[in-house]
Design a protein around this motif. Structure first.
Motif, PDB file in Angstrom:
ATOM      1  N   GLU A  33      11.584 123.805  30.876  1.00  0.00           N
ATOM      2  CA  GLU A  33      12.177 124.909  30.117  1.00  0.00           C
ATOM      3  C   GLU A  33      12.059 124.650  28.614  1.00  0.00           C
ATOM      4  OE1 GLU A  33      16.166 127.463  30.741  1.00  0.00           O
ATOM      5  OE2 GLU A  33      16.479 125.330  30.324  1.00  0.00           O
TER       6      GLU A  33
ATOM      7  N   ARG B 138      15.338 116.394  39.665  1.00  0.00           N
ATOM      8  CA  ARG B 138      14.860 117.773  39.658  1.00  0.00           C
ATOM      9  C   ARG B 138      15.455 118.561  38.497  1.00  0.00           C
ATOM     10  NH1 ARG B 138      16.390 121.187  44.604  1.00  0.00           N
ATOM     11  NH2 ARG B 138      16.854 119.095  45.172  1.00  0.00           N
ATOM     12  N   GLN B 139      16.724 118.324  38.196  1.00  0.00           N
ATOM     13  CA  GLN B 139      17.359 119.026  37.080  1.00  0.00           C
ATOM     14  C   GLN B 139      16.701 118.640  35.752  1.00  0.00           C
ATOM     15  OE1 GLN B 139      21.280 117.567  37.830  1.00  0.00           O
ATOM     16  NE2 GLN B 139      21.950 119.479  38.797  1.00  0.00           N
ATOM     17  N   TRP B 140      16.382 117.350  35.601  1.00  0.00           N
ATOM     18  CA  TRP B 140      15.732 116.895  34.379  1.00  0.00           C
ATOM     19  C   TRP B 140      14.357 117.533  34.240  1.00  0.00           C
ATOM     20  CZ3 TRP B 140      11.218 114.435  33.129  1.00  0.00           C
ATOM     21  CH2 TRP B 140      11.103 114.011  31.824  1.00  0.00           C
TER      22      TRP B 140
ATOM     23  N   MET C 144      21.626 113.591  34.176  1.00  0.00           N
ATOM     24  CA  MET C 144      20.907 114.617  34.887  1.00  0.00           C
ATOM     25  C   MET C 144      20.019 113.969  35.953  1.00  0.00           C
ATOM     26  SD  MET C 144      19.113 117.715  32.798  1.00  0.00           S
ATOM     27  CE  MET C 144      20.118 117.694  31.359  1.00  0.00           C
ATOM     28  N   ALA C 145      20.044 114.510  37.137  1.00  0.00           N
ATOM     29  CA  ALA C 145      19.237 113.984  38.241  1.00  0.00           C
ATOM     30  C   ALA C 145      17.789 114.477  38.112  1.00  0.00           C
ATOM     31  CB  ALA C 145      19.830 114.428  39.577  1.00  0.00           C
TER      32      ALA C 145
ATOM     33  N   TYR D 197      13.322 120.374  35.477  1.00  0.00           N
ATOM     34  CA  TYR D 197      13.488 121.789  35.161  1.00  0.00           C
ATOM     35  C   TYR D 197      13.827 121.968  33.683  1.00  0.00           C
ATOM     36  CZ  TYR D 197      15.173 126.556  35.142  1.00  0.00           C
ATOM     37  OH  TYR D 197      15.347 127.877  34.849  1.00  0.00           O
ATOM     38  N   LYS D 198      14.766 121.172  33.168  1.00  0.00           N
ATOM     39  CA  LYS D 198      15.156 121.260  31.758  1.00  0.00           C
ATOM     40  C   LYS D 198      13.972 120.933  30.854  1.00  0.00           C
ATOM     41  CE  LYS D 198      18.393 120.291  28.235  1.00  0.00           C
ATOM     42  NZ  LYS D 198      17.637 121.062  27.306  1.00  0.00           N
TER      43      LYS D 198
END
Length: 113
Positions: A12, A4-6, A1-2, A8-9
């Motif tokens: 969350e 920004r995605q990390w 996971m890059a 966000y996760k």
């Protein structure tokens, strides 16, 4: 996971389970406090106790450094947070807390290990 995605996760996950960022147990809190004492001059105990107290009350670093003797009521074990101390050009200054008003918080019994 890059990146920004990390992020966000991770955010969350914290929303779904608020205990996610919490320390797993008391030892995870005591260990760094003990290391602070060991690294201090002559094994000064107060530094570790202040770190534990700040962690147990979620106090901000400026609120901890702004604490004065008169702010603590050891009869009822309540501390009134009135100010924070921060660095500024020319030295340290006291200013209002982030919420702009005094608040009372319990003084935890952190010396019991």
């Amino acid at each position: 996971m890059a990146g920004r995605q990390w992020l966000y996760k991770h955010a969350e996950d914290e929303l779904l389970d608020p205990r996610t960022p919490a320390l797993p147990d008391r030892e995870a809190l005591v260990e760094p406090a003990d290391a602070l004492v060991c690294a201090s001059h002559d094994g000064y105990q107060c530094g570790g106790e202040v770190a534990l107290s700040a962690a147990c009350t979620s106090a901000r670093i400026g609120e901890v450094s702004g604490c004065r003797i008169g702010d603590s009521d050891t009869t009822n074990w309540i501390r009134t947070v009135r100010r924070q101390t921060t660095s500024a050009p020319g030295g340290l200054v006291d200013k209002a807390t982030k919420g702009k008003r005094a608040r009372r918080m319990p003084i935890p019994f952190v010396a019991v290990r």
